[in-house]
Design a protein around this motif. Structure first.
Motif: not given
Length: 821
Positions: A305, A311, A314-315, A318, A395-396, A398-399, A402-403, A733
């Motif tokens: 990471n 980023q 991670m997508d 999606q 914050e990363q 958390r992302q 969430v993902s 979360t």
């Protein structure tokens, strides 16, 4: 049953066979009373010109659709399925003659398989008459309906016309023969392997079940690869992925080395497109090579990471966005360092770099990684890096969570825990895991890591009184290690780099399944201290005797080539690496340190030599768990009744242990519809005692700390990793972040899917429900419910293939790691 009974059914066309004689063998041993209903419901699916196979399907489905009402129908459906197999393969209509014909036709089966190009000429090394005599047809009765159906659909060899040429006992004997032909006494050893598999005491991974004894022995389930940052190796990786997928292997692929988007390319003064387009190419290759029906090729990417394009990585899973920058088939996982986790705890800054500028980070771990990473961070702040990004570590994280909640990806795995605790890390850094997150092996350009797996069915090692039969379990572990070690010599990986790794490291992964079932049968809730202690005791015992068996094989056959310099050569066992991890991490690993066995004497033997670089790994076992008729891996039951989709079909999973408990109390008939109506959750059913509710929780009702603690106790003894599914009711979360931080603190190496409890459930369609009472509704809704209840009677519809529409569906069915099963 009489002919008169048959004529009383609503059969309006002449059946092409004598139905009574067709079903009579299945209706023995206390099942006679189910015959009338079976024929009545099956006949609803008959039509003019129906053939024998379709009649068999109608009978089987008629039995299967009633399993939720009476578990005896599961035994009936299994027996009907077996009879259909015997007719197809042996040409016989009853169990007694099938037992005879199995032995009589065994040599013909082998001869035909060899001449037909399905079986290896090496199968001729055996005394076929002796092996035929060792067959145990009676063990076919051990299968559940789901088990026999899954075994035949996934693992039975078929001729050119797709007709099965194997009965279940032939499958087990073929696998045993395919893994013993290098033995000095192949007949004796094959029979010992066969007895274990036939009794469902252990089952190899799916690739072994499909290909053992075949002309090409493609026996490995798991491969790990790394993609180098040059176009030649990227192209070769695509080719290797295709070949490994065709050989039914599941792949873990580390992609951290690929330079970031916009990174300079010195050969032509242009700029890189970054890793994402290349990952899409791999994803397309996986989709192209996937083969339904038996096993499907599949792959998981691993990225650290700190990569500048993390980023975008991670997508990948999606739903929205450019389809050319998404992976619809491949999975994704993140590889986290202790340095990152500490910065999450401290709410510190996290820096993202181009691997082209930080090439050494990928092969560093522990304190060395932390030191070098901070040096790069200081250089970034001093303006000495071409490009970097900076964000809060929390914050990363958390992302990621969430993902994970939204797309079930990326899976969370921990680089330092894996590498620091590895006993085989003398051959290089481990840069990722496999498709199911339980295999942890180093790779490089000359080595594609290979692991060969098998799982012990713990439920088959319980004594009559409910305790574990430790002698039997020791025998299974010892024999299982020998069988897996034999596999390495017989295995024929499809690429040279995999063959190179396999021969020099002899990595194997013995795991377990049925842990939740032995908790139930011992009367323990999954999230109870008693269960934690039992998991600890069982895995210590399995680990001890697996290590002991490999040490014995090293004396008999020689140590593996890369033994010198390994943790094993220093006398370390998995337990000892917890201290090493604490020293590197600088903080305690929060796991119980108790043990019961004499590890000191074993350490001395380990120091003298080990046959295998790795020994233990706990796979998810979603398919072989079905074959074995037990709970999967170390997971709790998803629910007490649910439907499961696999490549082999859709099946009803009903917890027979619970049903037997409720039958003892005399309340099964009263509460079975309530259990179905509540989606397999017992909590709201007042008639069920509290102690049973605690013992038979659904997966979303298990405390989150239960998932972590059971895995931590097991990981203490496992040298590789554990496929740890998480089922959480909470959607907070911050709370979920805390659960994963706790998993890291307790020493878990990897996690697998995160499943969130659905906010809404589909309306039931197979129950009569008074919704005015259940939902408190009045007026027209109540009137309509009262005057037009939904019926589940047999007369309403023919027994098409069961849909189990009233049952909750295990979310794992949409995400199974098909190649580790």
């Amino acid at each position: 049953m009489s002919t008169k009974t048959l004529k009383a059914t609503p059969l309006t066309v002449a059946a092409p066979v004598n139905l009574i004689n067709r079903v009579k063998p299945a209706l023995a041993n206390g099942l006679e009373k189910y015959g009338e209903r079976l024929l009545k419901e099956a006949a609803l699916a008959f039509y003019d010109g129906i053939n024998d196979n379709e009649i068999d399907k109608a009978l089987i489905q008629a039995a299967a659709q009633n399993i939720k009402d009476d578990i005896a129908y599961d035994r009936l459906a299994a027996r009907l399925q077996l009879l259909a197999v015997y007719r197809e393969v042996l040409g016989t209509d009853d169990f007694e003659s099938a037992a005879t014909m199995m032995r009589v036709r065994f040599a013909d089966y082998l001869e035909g398989g060899i001449k037909g190009g399905l079986l290896s000429e090496k199968m001729r090394r055996y005394d076929w008459t002796r092996l035929a005599a060792a067959l145990k047809p009676e063990n076919d009765q051990l299968f559940t309906y789901t088990g026999i159906s899954t075994l035949m659909r996934r693992y039975a060899l078929r001729g050119e016309n797709q007709q099965a040429i194997e009965v279940p006992q032939y499958i087990w004997m073929r696998v045993a023969m395919g893994l013993a032909w290098n033995e000095a006494e192949p007949n004796e050893v094959a029979i010992s392997f066969y007895k274990k598999m036939s009794a469902l005491e252990y089952i190899p991974g799916g690739s072994t079940n499909i290909n053992a004894g075949a002309v090409k022995s493609r026996l490995s389930n798991c491969f790990l690869m790394g993609m180098e940052d040059n176009v030649d190796h990227i192209g070769k990786t695509v080719s290797d992925v295709l070949k490994l997928s065709k050989a039914t292997g599941g792949i873990g692929l580390s992609v951290t080395k690929l330079r970031a988007s916009g990174s300079p390319i010195s050969t032509n003064n242009t700029f890189s497109s970054g890793p994402i387009p290349f990952l899409h190419i791999i994803d397309s290759a996986i989709r192209a090579i996937s083969r339904a029906g038996k096993k499907m090729g599949a792959l998981c990417f691993y990225m650290e990471n700190w990569h500048l394009d993390f980023q975008e990585y991670m997508d990948l899973k999606q739903n929205a966005g450019d389809d050319y920058r998404r992976t619809r088939t491949a999975d994704t996982a993140v590889y986290l360092s202790d340095e990152f986790m500490k910065r999450v705890e401290a709410d510190g800054w996290w820096y993202l770099f181009d691997p082209k500028e930080t090439p050494d980070l990928i092969d560093l771990y522990g304190s060395q990684f932390s030191k070098r990473y901070q040096e790069y961070a200081d250089m970034a702040e001093a303006g000495k890096m071409r490009i970097f990004k900076k964000m809060k570590a929390r914050e990363q994280f958390r992302q990621m969570i969430v993902s994970l909640q939204a797309a079930s990806h990326p899976w969370i795995t921990w680089k330092d825990t894996i590498n620091v605790r590895a006993l085989n890390n003398n051959t290089g850094t481990i840069n990722g895991s496999n498709l199911c997150t339980e295999i942890t092996l180093p790779v490089d350009e000359k080595n594609i890591a290979v692991c060969n797996i098998m799982s012990i069915n713990l439920a088959r090692h319980l004594s009559v009184g409910g305790g574990l039969d430790w002698d039997k379990l020791k025998d299974s572990v010892t024999l299982g290690i020998r069988q897996l070690d034999n596999l390495v010599d017989i295995n024929e990986p499809p690429v040279a780099e995999a063959m190179n790794f396999d021969s020099h490291n002899r990595a194997i992964g013995l795991g377990v399944m049925g842990l939740a079932e032995i908790f139930e049968r011992r009367g323990f809730a999954y999230d109870s201290p008693e269960a934690y202690n039992l998991a600890d005791e069982v895995m210590e015992f399995v680990s001890y005797h697996a290590i002991s068996a490999s040490a014995d094989l090293a004396v008999e056959r020689g140590e593996y080539d890369n033994f010198a310099g390994s943790g094993w050569s220093k006398g370390y066992v998995p337990y000892d690496t917890l201290d090493v991890l604490e020293k590197e991490r600088g903080e305690r690993v929060l796991v119980d340190r108790s043990f019961k066995l004499d590890w000191e004497s074993l350490r001395a033997r380990v120091r003298q030599g080990m046959r295998n670089a790795t020994l233990l790994a706990i796979a998810p076992t979603a398919n072989i768990g079905l074959v074995a008729g037990t709970s999967t891996g170390i997971d709790p039951r998803f629910a007490q009744i649910f439907s499961r989709n696999t490549l082999g079909g859709k099946y009803l999973e009903l917890n027979f242990n619970l049903v037997k408990e409720l039958e003892k109390l005399g309340i099964w008939e009263e509460v079975k519809d309530d259990i179905l109506a509540s989606y397999g959750n017992l909590e709201s059913i007042e008639k069920i005692p509290a102690e049973l509710k605690a013992m038979y929780k659904d997966s979303f009702s298990v405390k989150p700390e239960g998932f972590v603690e059971v895995a931590a106790r097991a990981q203490k003894w496992v040298d590789q990793a554990i496929s740890r599914n998480m089922y959480l009711e909470t959607r907070d979360t911050d709370e979920i972040m805390g659960i994963y931080i706790r998993a890291w603190q307790q020493g878990l190496k990897t996690t697998y899917y995160l499943h969130m409890k659905p906010r809404h459930n589909a309306e039931q369609s197979t129950l009569k429900v008074n919704k005015s009472n259940v939902l408190g509704k009045k007026g027209f809704g109540a009137a309509m419910t009262a005057t037009a209840p939904v019926s589940s009677s047999a007369e309403a519809s023919a027994p098409a293939e069961p849909t189990y529409s009233a049952c909750p569906v295990d979310p794992q069915e949409r995400a199974q790691c098909d190649s580790c099963q």
